[in-house]
Design a protein around this motif. Structure first.
Motif, PDB file in Angstrom:
ATOM      1  N   ARG A   7      82.791  34.053  14.004  1.00 48.13           N
ATOM      2  CA  ARG A   7      81.465  34.597  14.296  1.00 48.13           C
ATOM      3  C   ARG A   7      80.415  33.505  14.101  1.00 48.13           C
ATOM      4  O   ARG A   7      80.693  32.438  13.577  1.00 48.13           O
ATOM      5  CB  ARG A   7      81.169  35.825  13.439  1.00 48.13           C
ATOM      6  CG  ARG A   7      81.323  35.624  11.944  1.00 48.13           C
ATOM      7  CD  ARG A   7      80.323  36.415  11.156  1.00 48.13           C
ATOM      8  NE  ARG A   7      78.961  35.984  11.415  1.00 48.13           N
ATOM      9  CZ  ARG A   7      78.390  34.911  10.859  1.00 48.13           C
ATOM     10  NH1 ARG A   7      79.048  34.124  10.032  1.00 48.13           N
ATOM     11  NH2 ARG A   7      77.122  34.583  11.148  1.00 48.13           N
ATOM     12  N   GLY A   8      79.170  33.870  14.526  1.00 50.85           N
ATOM     13  CA  GLY A   8      78.093  32.888  14.532  1.00 50.85           C
ATOM     14  C   GLY A   8      78.012  32.332  15.944  1.00 50.85           C
ATOM     15  O   GLY A   8      79.037  31.969  16.538  1.00 50.85           O
ATOM     16  N   GLY A  30      76.972  29.608  17.358  1.00 53.11           N
ATOM     17  CA  GLY A  30      77.493  28.267  17.636  1.00 53.11           C
ATOM     18  C   GLY A  30      79.008  28.238  17.565  1.00 53.11           C
ATOM     19  O   GLY A  30      79.676  27.663  18.430  1.00 53.11           O
ATOM     20  N   SER A  38      73.263  31.985   9.419  1.00 51.06           N
ATOM     21  CA  SER A  38      73.167  31.008  10.498  1.00 51.06           C
ATOM     22  C   SER A  38      73.545  29.654   9.933  1.00 51.06           C
ATOM     23  O   SER A  38      72.874  29.134   9.033  1.00 51.06           O
ATOM     24  CB  SER A  38      71.735  30.962  11.042  1.00 51.06           C
ATOM     25  OG  SER A  38      71.512  29.726  11.690  1.00 51.06           O
ATOM     26  N   SER A  39      74.626  29.061  10.486  1.00 52.20           N
ATOM     27  CA  SER A  39      75.033  27.748   9.993  1.00 52.20           C
ATOM     28  C   SER A  39      73.934  26.723  10.280  1.00 52.20           C
ATOM     29  O   SER A  39      73.762  25.758   9.521  1.00 52.20           O
ATOM     30  CB  SER A  39      76.357  27.323  10.637  1.00 52.20           C
ATOM     31  OG  SER A  39      76.266  27.396  12.028  1.00 52.20           O
ATOM     32  N   THR A  40      73.178  26.949  11.344  1.00 57.68           N
ATOM     33  CA  THR A  40      72.109  26.006  11.710  1.00 57.68           C
ATOM     34  C   THR A  40      70.958  26.090  10.704  1.00 57.68           C
ATOM     35  O   THR A  40      70.468  25.061  10.211  1.00 57.68           O
ATOM     36  CB  THR A  40      71.609  26.305  13.139  1.00 57.68           C
ATOM     37  OG1 THR A  40      72.739  26.613  13.956  1.00 57.68           O
ATOM     38  CG2 THR A  40      70.881  25.123  13.725  1.00 57.68           C
ATOM     39  N   ASP A  45      70.850  33.728  18.447  1.00 55.07           N
ATOM     40  CA  ASP A  45      71.986  33.996  19.341  1.00 55.07           C
ATOM     41  C   ASP A  45      71.588  33.667  20.778  1.00 55.07           C
ATOM     42  O   ASP A  45      72.391  33.130  21.547  1.00 55.07           O
ATOM     43  CB  ASP A  45      72.444  35.441  19.205  1.00 55.07           C
ATOM     44  CG  ASP A  45      73.143  35.654  17.861  1.00 55.07           C
ATOM     45  OD1 ASP A  45      72.448  35.870  16.854  1.00 55.07           O
ATOM     46  OD2 ASP A  45      74.387  35.547  17.820  1.00 55.07           O
ATOM     47  N   ASN A  77      68.358  37.730  17.788  1.00 53.51           N
ATOM     48  CA  ASN A  77      69.133  37.306  16.612  1.00 53.51           C
ATOM     49  C   ASN A  77      69.554  38.561  15.853  1.00 53.51           C
ATOM     50  O   ASN A  77      69.227  39.692  16.257  1.00 53.51           O
ATOM     51  CB  ASN A  77      68.277  36.376  15.742  1.00 53.51           C
ATOM     52  CG  ASN A  77      69.085  35.653  14.673  1.00 53.51           C
ATOM     53  OD1 ASN A  77      70.126  35.059  14.971  1.00 53.51           O
ATOM     54  ND2 ASN A  77      68.648  35.711  13.440  1.00 53.51           N
ATOM     55  N   LYS A  78      70.267  38.358  14.759  1.00 55.49           N
ATOM     56  CA  LYS A  78      70.818  39.475  13.969  1.00 55.49           C
ATOM     57  C   LYS A  78      69.803  40.590  13.766  1.00 55.49           C
ATOM     58  O   LYS A  78      68.640  40.321  13.464  1.00 55.49           O
ATOM     59  CB  LYS A  78      71.276  38.940  12.615  1.00 55.49           C
ATOM     60  CG  LYS A  78      71.945  39.950  11.718  1.00 55.49           C
ATOM     61  CD  LYS A  78      73.142  40.601  12.355  1.00 55.49           C
ATOM     62  CE  LYS A  78      74.128  39.577  12.863  1.00 55.49           C
ATOM     63  NZ  LYS A  78      75.183  40.144  13.719  1.00 55.49           N
ATOM     64  N   LYS A 131      71.494  27.595  23.147  1.00 52.14           N
ATOM     65  CA  LYS A 131      71.172  29.005  22.877  1.00 52.14           C
ATOM     66  C   LYS A 131      69.979  29.464  23.723  1.00 52.14           C
ATOM     67  O   LYS A 131      69.546  30.613  23.617  1.00 52.14           O
ATOM     68  CB  LYS A 131      70.934  29.213  21.384  1.00 52.14           C
ATOM     69  CG  LYS A 131      72.226  29.019  20.589  1.00 52.14           C
ATOM     70  CD  LYS A 131      72.024  28.985  19.108  1.00 52.14           C
ATOM     71  CE  LYS A 131      73.377  28.774  18.410  1.00 52.14           C
ATOM     72  NZ  LYS A 131      73.213  28.492  16.976  1.00 52.14           N
TER      73      LYS A 131
HETATM   74  P1  RI2 Z   1      74.675  29.903  13.985  1.00 48.53           P
HETATM   75  C1  RI2 Z   1      75.012  35.246  14.114  1.00 48.53           C
HETATM   76  O1  RI2 Z   1      75.568  36.316  14.828  1.00 48.53           O
HETATM   77  C2  RI2 Z   1      73.677  35.576  13.482  1.00 48.53           C
HETATM   78  O2  RI2 Z   1      72.864  36.406  14.279  1.00 48.53           O
HETATM   79  C3  RI2 Z   1      73.122  34.186  13.339  1.00 48.53           C
HETATM   80  O3  RI2 Z   1      71.728  34.153  13.114  1.00 48.53           O
HETATM   81  C4  RI2 Z   1      73.502  33.581  14.691  1.00 48.53           C
HETATM   82  O4  RI2 Z   1      74.809  34.093  14.942  1.00 48.53           O
HETATM   83  C5  RI2 Z   1      73.461  32.089  14.793  1.00 48.53           C
HETATM   84  O5  RI2 Z   1      74.445  31.495  13.978  1.00 48.53           O
HETATM   85  P2  RI2 Z   1      76.945  37.079  14.373  1.00 48.53           P
HETATM   86  O6  RI2 Z   1      78.073  36.357  15.048  1.00 48.53           O
HETATM   87  O7  RI2 Z   1      75.105  29.496  15.357  1.00 48.53           O
HETATM   88  O8  RI2 Z   1      77.049  37.092  12.886  1.00 48.53           O
HETATM   89  O9  RI2 Z   1      73.362  29.268  13.594  1.00 48.53           O
HETATM   90  O10 RI2 Z   1      76.786  38.474  14.952  1.00 48.53           O
HETATM   91  O11 RI2 Z   1      75.757  29.696  12.948  1.00 48.53           O
END
Ligand code: RI2
Length: 307
Positions: free
Chosen positions: A18-19, A21, A129-131, A196, A206-207, A232
């Motif tokens: 998940r995330g 990126g 968010s890893s970013t 996202d 986003n979330k 994105k």
């Molecule tokens: P990075 C996540 O979605 C969150 O909404 C988070 O803010 C976004 O992805 C970006 O994440 P989910 O997969 O790419 O948890 O910055 O539903 O890591």
């Protein structure tokens, strides 16, 4: 046994990966592996199979355009290739390049975003968010003393990942429940969230809960920053498409046995934060206002489809 494409799509759908990126890189990496291991040498068959693989990957989760951009960039030369080998090579080359550039973008955003953080700042982040975590961790690595509030992010509680990530990076972090955001916002100097999807008009998807965080920040005159690699940004919104907001199983929110059977449960995964509540979008090509997204998208779409 399922192949790499089906397994990856399942992992993304079930949020084992998940995330925004990470899922983009997972999609690109799966296509690379699929091309590397492809048995056969007929161009038309390969194109048919890679199109099916593309649909399977894109069918896993609908909202994050990062996945769509990652797949599109990976496959951008495949349909114009003149031979099977050239087609296969293009998928491998473009997919690997996408993943590598994605990591570079996250690092670049950390470097630029950290400059916006001052010694003594109180920060807030939502979900995982890893970013955004990268930006905060880099500021701390540079010796800045910051305190961070991190939201729990029901129902998946990705906030627990965030507090673990930040704690490992030596950050002074406090976990709060999502509904405590307004209670702490007056103490917060800057908010950093991930993305996202960013639309051509600079709105952020986003979330779920991000828009409430932004409203609270607006009320408290707290700076609201979005950390987003440019993959994105959504070229599809430039062409008039709206962003589908994923809804997930009600069982993620509450066990059916805990509520009367006639009660409905609504479980949207993302929400839309209007551009007017966003101060900065921190990207690998620079820090910009939401109003600049249109220009980035249209100039790139004009020259090529590479984001
Ligand atoms: P990075 C996540 O979605 C969150 O909404 C988070 O803010 C976004 O992805 C970006 O994440 P989910 O997969 O790419 O948890 O910055 O539903 O890591």
């Amino acid at each position: 046994m399922k192949g790499i494409i089906e397994t990856t799509a399942d992992d993304i759908r079930e949020m084992k990966v998940r995330g925004a990126g990470r899922i983009a890189r997972a999609g690109a990496d799966a296509l690379v592996k699929y091309a590397e291991e492809y048995r056969g040498n007929d161009l038309n068959n390969f194109l048919k199979d890679i199109s099916a693989a593309e649909s399977t990957i894109l069918g896993s989760r609908p909202t994050a355009v990062s996945l769509w951009n990652g797949v599109r960039i990976t496959l951008r030369d495949v349909r114009s290739a003149s031979s099977f080998e050239a087609a296969r090579e293009s998928v491998i080359r473009n997919g690997k390049e996408f993943s590598e550039s994605s990591f570079r973008a996250v690092d670049e955003i950390a470097r630029m975003g950290a400059k916006r953080i001052c010694d003594g700042d109180v920060l807030l982040t939502h979900c995982n968010s890893s970013t955004a975590v990268g930006v905060i961790a880099e500021a701390v690595r540079q010796g800045k003393d910051v305190k961070v509030y991190a939201t729990e992010s029901r129902p998946w509680r990705q906030g627990l990942l965030t507090v673990r990530d930040l704690s490992e990076a030596g950050v002074d972090v406090t976990l709060i429940i999502d509904s405590a955001v307004r209670s702490v916002m007056k103490k917060v100097d800057r908010v950093f969230v991930g993305a996202d999807t960013v639309t051509s008009s600079g709105d952020l998807i986003n979330k779920v809960g991000t828009s409430q965080v932004a409203l609270c920040a607006h009320e408290a005159r707290t700076e609201f920053n979005v950390c987003a690699e440019t993959y994105k940004f959504s070229p599809r919104t430039l062409a008039g498409e709206t962003v589908a907001i994923e809804e997930r199983d009600p069982g993620e929110v509450v066990s059916p046995s805990d509520i009367p059977s006639d009660v409905k449960v609504f479980n949207p995964v993302f929400d839309v934060t209007p551009a007017r509540y966003i101060d900065n979008i921190i990207t690998e090509i620079g820090i910009m206002s939401p109003g600049s997204v249109y220009g980035v998208l249209s100039s790139r779409m004009g020259a090529s489809t590479d984001i």
